[in-house]
Design a protein around this motif. Structure first.
Motif, PDB file in Angstrom:
ATOM      1  N   ALA A  35     -47.763 -11.195-123.543  1.00 60.56           N
ATOM      2  CA  ALA A  35     -46.615 -10.991-124.443  1.00 60.56           C
ATOM      3  C   ALA A  35     -46.775  -9.706-125.258  1.00 60.56           C
ATOM      4  O   ALA A  35     -45.799  -9.004-125.525  1.00 60.56           O
ATOM      5  N   LEU A  36     -48.015  -9.397-125.616  1.00 63.19           N
ATOM      6  CA  LEU A  36     -48.240  -8.151-126.364  1.00 63.19           C
ATOM      7  C   LEU A  36     -47.987  -6.934-125.473  1.00 63.19           C
ATOM      8  O   LEU A  36     -47.558  -5.880-125.939  1.00 63.19           O
ATOM      9  N   ALA A  37     -48.240  -7.113-124.166  1.00 63.56           N
ATOM     10  CA  ALA A  37     -48.079  -5.992-123.240  1.00 63.56           C
ATOM     11  C   ALA A  37     -46.637  -5.773-122.810  1.00 63.56           C
ATOM     12  O   ALA A  37     -46.237  -4.668-122.461  1.00 63.56           O
ATOM     13  N   SER A  38     -45.809  -6.836-122.823  1.00 67.38           N
ATOM     14  CA  SER A  38     -44.464  -6.714-122.259  1.00 67.38           C
ATOM     15  C   SER A  38     -43.467  -7.567-123.034  1.00 67.38           C
ATOM     16  O   SER A  38     -43.751  -8.720-123.381  1.00 67.38           O
ATOM     17  N   THR A  39     -42.268  -7.025-123.261  1.00 67.32           N
ATOM     18  CA  THR A  39     -41.227  -7.774-123.986  1.00 67.32           C
ATOM     19  C   THR A  39     -40.185  -8.383-123.048  1.00 67.32           C
ATOM     20  O   THR A  39     -39.240  -9.009-123.505  1.00 67.32           O
ATOM     21  N   GLY A  40     -40.367  -8.222-121.754  1.00 67.42           N
ATOM     22  CA  GLY A  40     -39.305  -8.594-120.809  1.00 67.42           C
ATOM     23  C   GLY A  40     -39.330 -10.032-120.333  1.00 67.42           C
ATOM     24  O   GLY A  40     -38.710 -10.359-119.321  1.00 67.42           O
ATOM     25  N   HIS A  41     -40.035 -10.908-121.019  1.00 69.14           N
ATOM     26  CA  HIS A  41     -40.050 -12.316-120.595  1.00 69.14           C
ATOM     27  C   HIS A  41     -40.074 -13.225-121.821  1.00 69.14           C
ATOM     28  O   HIS A  41     -40.565 -12.851-122.878  1.00 69.14           O
ATOM     29  N   PRO A  42     -39.556 -14.464-121.680  1.00 63.55           N
ATOM     30  CA  PRO A  42     -39.640 -15.418-122.795  1.00 63.55           C
ATOM     31  C   PRO A  42     -41.091 -15.855-122.991  1.00 63.55           C
ATOM     32  O   PRO A  42     -41.833 -15.991-122.013  1.00 63.55           O
ATOM     33  N   TYR A  43     -41.460 -16.121-124.232  1.00 67.60           N
ATOM     34  CA  TYR A  43     -42.791 -16.694-124.463  1.00 67.60           C
ATOM     35  C   TYR A  43     -42.703 -18.217-124.411  1.00 67.60           C
ATOM     36  O   TYR A  43     -43.525 -18.859-123.793  1.00 67.60           O
ATOM     37  N   MET A  44     -41.678 -18.769-125.047  1.00 65.97           N
ATOM     38  CA  MET A  44     -41.592 -20.230-125.109  1.00 65.97           C
ATOM     39  C   MET A  44     -40.174 -20.720-124.809  1.00 65.97           C
ATOM     40  O   MET A  44     -39.204 -20.105-125.254  1.00 65.97           O
ATOM     41  N   ALA A  45     -40.089 -21.794-124.055  1.00 69.04           N
ATOM     42  CA  ALA A  45     -38.793 -22.471-123.857  1.00 69.04           C
ATOM     43  C   ALA A  45     -38.961 -23.937-124.198  1.00 69.04           C
ATOM     44  O   ALA A  45     -39.979 -24.547-123.863  1.00 69.04           O
ATOM     45  N   GLN A  46     -37.971 -24.470-124.895  1.00 67.81           N
ATOM     46  CA  GLN A  46     -37.940 -25.908-125.160  1.00 67.81           C
ATOM     47  C   GLN A  46     -36.858 -26.504-124.277  1.00 67.81           C
ATOM     48  O   GLN A  46     -35.724 -26.014-124.261  1.00 67.81           O
ATOM     49  N   VAL A  47     -37.211 -27.523-123.506  1.00 68.87           N
ATOM     50  CA  VAL A  47     -36.244 -28.102-122.565  1.00 68.87           C
ATOM     51  C   VAL A  47     -35.974 -29.562-122.910  1.00 68.87           C
ATOM     52  O   VAL A  47     -36.852 -30.272-123.386  1.00 68.87           O
ATOM     53  N   VAL A  48     -34.745 -29.985-122.652  1.00 77.41           N
ATOM     54  CA  VAL A  48     -34.337 -31.378-122.937  1.00 77.41           C
ATOM     55  C   VAL A  48     -33.966 -32.044-121.614  1.00 77.41           C
ATOM     56  O   VAL A  48     -32.865 -31.852-121.105  1.00 77.41           O
ATOM     57  N   PRO A  49     -34.871 -32.836-121.012  1.00 78.68           N
ATOM     58  CA  PRO A  49     -34.542 -33.491-119.737  1.00 78.68           C
ATOM     59  C   PRO A  49     -33.790 -34.800-119.922  1.00 78.68           C
ATOM     60  O   PRO A  49     -33.334 -35.388-118.951  1.00 78.68           O
ATOM     61  N   MET A  50     -33.684 -35.274-121.166  1.00 79.16           N
ATOM     62  CA  MET A  50     -32.880 -36.467-121.434  1.00 79.16           C
ATOM     63  C   MET A  50     -32.643 -36.575-122.940  1.00 79.16           C
ATOM     64  O   MET A  50     -33.563 -36.413-123.730  1.00 79.16           O
ATOM     65  N   ARG A  51     -31.404 -36.863-123.294  1.00 78.16           N
ATOM     66  CA  ARG A  51     -31.063 -36.907-124.719  1.00 78.16           C
ATOM     67  C   ARG A  51     -31.272 -38.288-125.335  1.00 78.16           C
ATOM     68  O   ARG A  51     -31.275 -38.446-126.538  1.00 78.16           O
ATOM     69  N   ARG A  52     -31.480 -39.293-124.460  1.00 75.93           N
ATOM     70  CA  ARG A  52     -31.591 -40.653-125.007  1.00 75.93           C
ATOM     71  C   ARG A  52     -32.893 -40.833-125.779  1.00 75.93           C
ATOM     72  O   ARG A  52     -33.934 -40.274-125.402  1.00 75.93           O
ATOM     73  N   CYS A  53     -32.827 -41.626-126.845  1.00 71.11           N
ATOM     74  CA  CYS A  53     -34.028 -41.921-127.624  1.00 71.11           C
ATOM     75  C   CYS A  53     -34.069 -43.415-127.905  1.00 71.11           C
ATOM     76  O   CYS A  53     -33.031 -44.074-127.996  1.00 71.11           O
ATOM     77  N   ASN A  54     -35.282 -43.944-128.021  1.00 75.48           N
ATOM     78  CA  ASN A  54     -35.455 -45.366-128.334  1.00 75.48           C
ATOM     79  C   ASN A  54     -35.472 -45.620-129.838  1.00 75.48           C
ATOM     80  O   ASN A  54     -35.569 -46.757-130.272  1.00 75.48           O
TER      81      ASN A  54
END
Ligand code: SF4
Ligand code: SF4
Length: 351
Positions: A35-54
């Motif tokens: 990441a320090l060497a290049s700015t052309g990619h995301p460092y972190m992604a948060q993904v939601v594979p299901m919205r349901r919660c118990n």
């Protein structure tokens, strides 16, 4: 496949845990170097594979009680595309990820793409066999947020309910576990955060403290009792990143911050519909399907100033953006609407 009997599950040896921890650290340092060497990619992604919660925490609007999991093949396509974009860390959230029948396959796919795999869970559904399956899938990090000691009307994410789960994790997990305690947001007893943090540290986990702001979406200073607990927990868990502390200190004091948000570039929030958003508070910006998200989009958003940055409370985006704090100023600017920010779960993690 039926779950393996608890009796047959041998906890990982200390040596194996150390080895896993050391290789994880090397991968993390490598990702930061890239990441320090290049700015052309995301460092972190948060993904939601299901919205349901118990559960149904009253401060949260990141869940429902009916939705199905995103089909596995679609979820894997999304992960693969994040991999093609060069995403270093992919964190699964929800809803509640442990409700998802495909969770381990998603984690394994994240690792196959060379990314660090994390998840945020309420921990209710953890059992030794599930922990071993998560080990096997290659999970790197788990975060559990515990809101109080005893369950109440606001939250059932309580130490009393979850302590057995924490003991299971201490015995069986090969991955890193962080326990996040919170103040604010209607949490009745601020001192609960200290009790939660002490228990987490006692079990060998790392611990962070967060602020839950109320539904107005505005920064507000902590009340005196909350402030005392905040200071105490931070003195127990403090790390030496003074710039991060400065950011979080300003939030605790209800003050604004001067920083460059790299959401859409370094950080992506991928909702259950597969759209890329800046973060959980700014849905709809840019709001395009991940399959159509390109490196050009990443680069454009990296250089786009976000008008919501001064009063932002999303510490994980700040921490990711801090990698590039020394780089050139942003050229374009946008002030996203905040209609989705109001009432959402605004959690500030303090590392
Ligand atoms: S905060 Fe987490 S556990 Fe609580 S309702 Fe929201 S998604 Fe579920
Ligand atoms: S709310 Fe915060 S993280 Fe989200 S786009 Fe605005 S500044 Fe960035």
């Amino acid at each position: 496949m039926p779950a393996a009997s608890t009796q047959t599950l041998k906890p990982p040896s200390k040596l194996r845990r150390r080895w896993k921890g050391a290789t994880r650290k090397v991968r993390e340092l490598t990702s930061i170097g890239w990441a320090l060497a290049s700015t052309g990619h995301p460092y972190m992604a948060q993904v939601v594979p299901m919205r349901r919660c118990n559960l149904a925490c009253t401060y949260c609007n990141e869940y429902d009680d009916f939705s199905e999991a995103v089909p596995l093949d679609e979820m894997l396509r999304r992960i693969d595309h994040l991999g093609r974009l060069g995403t270093s860390v992919i964190t699964i959230s929800g809803g509640e990820p442990l409700l998802n029948p495909h969770l381990e396959e998603i984690i394994a796919r994240i690792r196959k793409n060379g990314a660090i795999a994390g998840m945020i869970t309420n921990g209710y559904l953890l059992m030794p066999d599930r922990i071993h399956r998560l080990n096997k899938a290659g999970l790197d990090h788990m975060q559990i947020s515990i809101d109080n000691v005893m369950p109440d009307a606001v939250s059932k994410k309580s130490l009393k309910v979850l302590d057995k789960k924490l003991q299971m994790l201490a015995e069986h997990a090969e991955f890193h576990v962080n326990i996040n305690s919170v103040v604010g947001g209607g949490i009745a007893n601020p001192d609960d955060a200290r009790v939660v943090s002490e228990r987490a540290l006692g079990l060998g986990f790392s611990s962070t403290i967060g602020i839950i702001h109320d539904g107005s979406g505005q920064l507000k200073p902590l009340a005196e009792a909350e402030r005392k607990v905040w200071d105490k927990v931070r003195s127990m868990t403090r790390r030496s990143y003074s710039r991060f502390n400065h950011f979080q200190e300003a939030i605790a004091n209800g003050k604004t911050n001067d920083w460059r948000c790299r959401a859409g570039g370094r950080y992506l929030y991928l909702c259950e519909d597969g759209l890329v958003h800046y973060c959980s508070q700014q849905r709809g910006f840019p709001g395009v399907p991940v399959a159509e998200y390109t490196t050009a989009d990443v680069k454009r958003e990296f250089l786009t100033e976000k008008g919501c940055a001064p009063s932002c409370t999303i510490s994980c985006v700040h921490q990711v953006s801090y990698i590039d704090h020394w780089r050139a100023p942003q050229k374009d600017s946008i002030t996203p609407g905040s209609s989705h920010g109001s009432g959402s779960q605004e959690l500030v993690q303090i590392r």
